[in-house]
Scaffold this motif. Structure first.
Motif, PDB file in Angstrom:
ATOM      1  N   LYS A   1     -45.590  13.773 -31.308  1.00  0.00           N
ATOM      2  CA  LYS A   1     -45.662  12.870 -30.164  1.00  0.00           C
ATOM      3  C   LYS A   1     -45.575  11.419 -30.605  1.00  0.00           C
ATOM      4  O   LYS A   1     -46.217  11.006 -31.567  1.00  0.00           O
ATOM      5  CB  LYS A   1     -46.973  13.096 -29.397  1.00  0.00           C
ATOM      6  CG  LYS A   1     -46.947  14.260 -28.445  1.00  0.00           C
ATOM      7  CD  LYS A   1     -48.277  14.385 -27.705  1.00  0.00           C
ATOM      8  CE  LYS A   1     -48.274  15.595 -26.792  1.00  0.00           C
ATOM      9  NZ  LYS A   1     -49.576  15.784 -26.124  1.00  0.00           N
ATOM     10  N   GLY A   2     -44.765  10.659 -29.897  1.00  0.00           N
ATOM     11  CA  GLY A   2     -44.596   9.257 -30.219  1.00  0.00           C
ATOM     12  C   GLY A   2     -43.573   8.986 -31.307  1.00  0.00           C
ATOM     13  O   GLY A   2     -43.187   7.830 -31.523  1.00  0.00           O
ATOM     14  N   ARG A   3     -43.103  10.049 -31.974  1.00  0.00           N
ATOM     15  CA  ARG A   3     -42.108   9.871 -33.041  1.00  0.00           C
ATOM     16  C   ARG A   3     -40.785  10.567 -32.714  1.00  0.00           C
ATOM     17  O   ARG A   3     -39.722  10.085 -33.114  1.00  0.00           O
ATOM     18  CB  ARG A   3     -42.645  10.437 -34.357  1.00  0.00           C
ATOM     19  CG  ARG A   3     -43.923   9.795 -34.843  1.00  0.00           C
ATOM     20  CD  ARG A   3     -44.282  10.263 -36.244  1.00  0.00           C
ATOM     21  NE  ARG A   3     -44.529  11.696 -36.325  1.00  0.00           N
ATOM     22  CZ  ARG A   3     -43.842  12.524 -37.108  1.00  0.00           C
ATOM     23  NH1 ARG A   3     -42.870  12.076 -37.873  1.00  0.00           N
ATOM     24  NH2 ARG A   3     -44.142  13.828 -37.128  1.00  0.00           N
ATOM     25  N   PHE A   4     -40.841  11.667 -32.009  1.00  0.00           N
ATOM     26  CA  PHE A   4     -39.633  12.432 -31.671  1.00  0.00           C
ATOM     27  C   PHE A   4     -39.351  12.317 -30.178  1.00  0.00           C
ATOM     28  O   PHE A   4     -40.268  12.215 -29.360  1.00  0.00           O
ATOM     29  CB  PHE A   4     -39.814  13.904 -32.023  1.00  0.00           C
ATOM     30  CG  PHE A   4     -39.871  14.222 -33.496  1.00  0.00           C
ATOM     31  CD1 PHE A   4     -39.989  13.229 -34.449  1.00  0.00           C
ATOM     32  CD2 PHE A   4     -39.808  15.538 -33.923  1.00  0.00           C
ATOM     33  CE1 PHE A   4     -40.033  13.517 -35.801  1.00  0.00           C
ATOM     34  CE2 PHE A   4     -39.853  15.869 -35.258  1.00  0.00           C
ATOM     35  CZ  PHE A   4     -39.980  14.844 -36.203  1.00  0.00           C
ATOM     36  N   THR A   5     -38.060  12.372 -29.837  1.00  0.00           N
ATOM     37  CA  THR A   5     -37.642  12.338 -28.435  1.00  0.00           C
ATOM     38  C   THR A   5     -36.572  13.393 -28.201  1.00  0.00           C
ATOM     39  O   THR A   5     -35.539  13.387 -28.892  1.00  0.00           O
ATOM     40  CB  THR A   5     -37.089  10.962 -28.052  1.00  0.00           C
ATOM     41  OG1 THR A   5     -38.074   9.956 -28.322  1.00  0.00           O
ATOM     42  CG2 THR A   5     -36.728  10.921 -26.578  1.00  0.00           C
ATOM     43  N   ILE A   6     -36.810  14.265 -27.230  1.00  0.00           N
ATOM     44  CA  ILE A   6     -35.820  15.268 -26.865  1.00  0.00           C
ATOM     45  C   ILE A   6     -35.074  14.795 -25.626  1.00  0.00           C
ATOM     46  O   ILE A   6     -35.667  14.206 -24.716  1.00  0.00           O
ATOM     47  CB  ILE A   6     -36.472  16.650 -26.630  1.00  0.00           C
ATOM     48  CG1 ILE A   6     -35.395  17.727 -26.437  1.00  0.00           C
ATOM     49  CG2 ILE A   6     -37.449  16.608 -25.467  1.00  0.00           C
ATOM     50  CD1 ILE A   6     -35.960  19.145 -26.409  1.00  0.00           C
ATOM     51  N   SER A   7     -33.774  15.037 -25.602  1.00  0.00           N
ATOM     52  CA  SER A   7     -32.972  14.659 -24.445  1.00  0.00           C
ATOM     53  C   SER A   7     -31.832  15.659 -24.292  1.00  0.00           C
ATOM     54  O   SER A   7     -31.538  16.435 -25.204  1.00  0.00           O
ATOM     55  CB  SER A   7     -32.423  13.239 -24.593  1.00  0.00           C
ATOM     56  OG  SER A   7     -31.583  13.141 -25.727  1.00  0.00           O
ATOM     57  N   GLN A   8     -31.198  15.603 -23.122  1.00  0.00           N
ATOM     58  CA  GLN A   8     -30.117  16.557 -22.844  1.00  0.00           C
ATOM     59  C   GLN A   8     -29.015  15.849 -22.089  1.00  0.00           C
ATOM     60  O   GLN A   8     -29.266  15.113 -21.138  1.00  0.00           O
ATOM     61  CB  GLN A   8     -30.655  17.741 -22.031  1.00  0.00           C
ATOM     62  CG  GLN A   8     -29.636  18.830 -21.761  1.00  0.00           C
ATOM     63  CD  GLN A   8     -30.288  20.106 -21.233  1.00  0.00           C
ATOM     64  OE1 GLN A   8     -31.487  20.328 -21.421  1.00  0.00           O
ATOM     65  NE2 GLN A   8     -29.515  20.953 -20.594  1.00  0.00           N
ATOM     66  N   ASP A   9     -27.778  16.085 -22.512  1.00  0.00           N
ATOM     67  CA  ASP A   9     -26.595  15.542 -21.855  1.00  0.00           C
ATOM     68  C   ASP A   9     -25.816  16.724 -21.279  1.00  0.00           C
ATOM     69  O   ASP A   9     -25.127  17.435 -22.015  1.00  0.00           O
ATOM     70  CB  ASP A   9     -25.743  14.755 -22.851  1.00  0.00           C
ATOM     71  CG  ASP A   9     -24.566  14.067 -22.187  1.00  0.00           C
ATOM     72  OD1 ASP A   9     -24.159  14.476 -21.080  1.00  0.00           O
ATOM     73  OD2 ASP A   9     -24.025  13.118 -22.784  1.00  0.00           O
ATOM     74  N   ASN A  10     -25.949  16.947 -19.972  1.00  0.00           N
ATOM     75  CA  ASN A  10     -25.298  18.109 -19.349  1.00  0.00           C
ATOM     76  C   ASN A  10     -23.777  18.014 -19.401  1.00  0.00           C
ATOM     77  O   ASN A  10     -23.087  19.031 -19.453  1.00  0.00           O
ATOM     78  CB  ASN A  10     -25.756  18.260 -17.904  1.00  0.00           C
ATOM     79  CG  ASN A  10     -27.149  18.835 -17.809  1.00  0.00           C
ATOM     80  OD1 ASN A  10     -27.671  19.417 -18.763  1.00  0.00           O
ATOM     81  ND2 ASN A  10     -27.766  18.679 -16.652  1.00  0.00           N
ATOM     82  N   SER A  11     -23.258  16.799 -19.383  1.00  0.00           N
ATOM     83  CA  SER A  11     -21.794  16.638 -19.416  1.00  0.00           C
ATOM     84  C   SER A  11     -21.210  17.142 -20.730  1.00  0.00           C
ATOM     85  O   SER A  11     -20.045  17.529 -20.805  1.00  0.00           O
ATOM     86  CB  SER A  11     -21.412  15.183 -19.187  1.00  0.00           C
ATOM     87  OG  SER A  11     -21.826  14.379 -20.277  1.00  0.00           O
ATOM     88  N   LYS A  12     -22.037  17.137 -21.776  1.00  0.00           N
ATOM     89  CA  LYS A  12     -21.588  17.600 -23.087  1.00  0.00           C
ATOM     90  C   LYS A  12     -22.234  18.923 -23.479  1.00  0.00           C
ATOM     91  O   LYS A  12     -22.003  19.421 -24.583  1.00  0.00           O
ATOM     92  CB  LYS A  12     -21.912  16.544 -24.157  1.00  0.00           C
ATOM     93  CG  LYS A  12     -21.207  15.214 -23.940  1.00  0.00           C
ATOM     94  CD  LYS A  12     -21.568  14.230 -25.042  1.00  0.00           C
ATOM     95  CE  LYS A  12     -20.849  12.912 -24.823  1.00  0.00           C
ATOM     96  NZ  LYS A  12     -21.191  11.907 -25.861  1.00  0.00           N
ATOM     97  N   ASN A  13     -23.068  19.483 -22.589  1.00  0.00           N
ATOM     98  CA  ASN A  13     -23.798  20.714 -22.907  1.00  0.00           C
ATOM     99  C   ASN A  13     -24.508  20.597 -24.248  1.00  0.00           C
ATOM    100  O   ASN A  13     -24.457  21.510 -25.087  1.00  0.00           O
ATOM    101  CB  ASN A  13     -22.851  21.920 -22.923  1.00  0.00           C
ATOM    102  CG  ASN A  13     -22.414  22.333 -21.535  1.00  0.00           C
ATOM    103  OD1 ASN A  13     -23.086  22.051 -20.547  1.00  0.00           O
ATOM    104  ND2 ASN A  13     -21.274  22.988 -21.451  1.00  0.00           N
TER     105      ASN A  13
END
Length: 132
Positions: A67-79
């Protein structure tokens, strides 16, 4: 079945950053709970971060250790799902795996951080080494 291919691993010094990518193909849109897990040598695999996209807004959850160091994200346009890792520590050294599941609620997605049972698609993993 969803196919997952991870990339972006490598070697970095403590305090450095890496960004992992997980490209999904197949029936990926049905998988609304995507996550990153890791396994260090001699240890069990553990959850790192998950993202739930089945609701009105996306919800993310993290293991306390990142927590505070990692970030998860998702780009649906690129799957593609990403894991931005900053302030890396030697204890972050592990093989990192991408996982895809279908859950009914964001709470269920959260609990997949700690419970790997259920229908899950896994990638082949990408190695992250943090060392001076």
């Amino acid at each position: 079945q969803v196919q997952l291919v991870e990339s972006g691993g490598g070697s970095v010094q403590p305090g450095g950053s890496l960004r992992l990518s997980c490209a999904a193909s197949g029936y990926s849109r049905s998988r609304n709970c995507m996550g990153w897990f890791r396994q260090a040598p001699g240890k069990e695999r553990e959850g790192v971060a998950v993202i739930y996209t089945g609701g009105i807004r996306r919800t993310t959850y993290y293991a306390d250790s990142v927590k505070g160091r990692f970030t998860i994200s998702q780009d649906n346009s690129k799957n593609t799902v990403y894991l931005q890792m900053d302030s890396l520590k030697p204890e972050d050294t592990a093989m990192y795996y991408c996982a895809a599941r279908s859950t009914y609620t964001s709470n269920q997605c959260y609990y997949t951080l700690y419970d790997e049972s259920g229908n899950t698609d896994w990638g082949q993993g990408t190695q992250v080494t943090v060392s001076s």
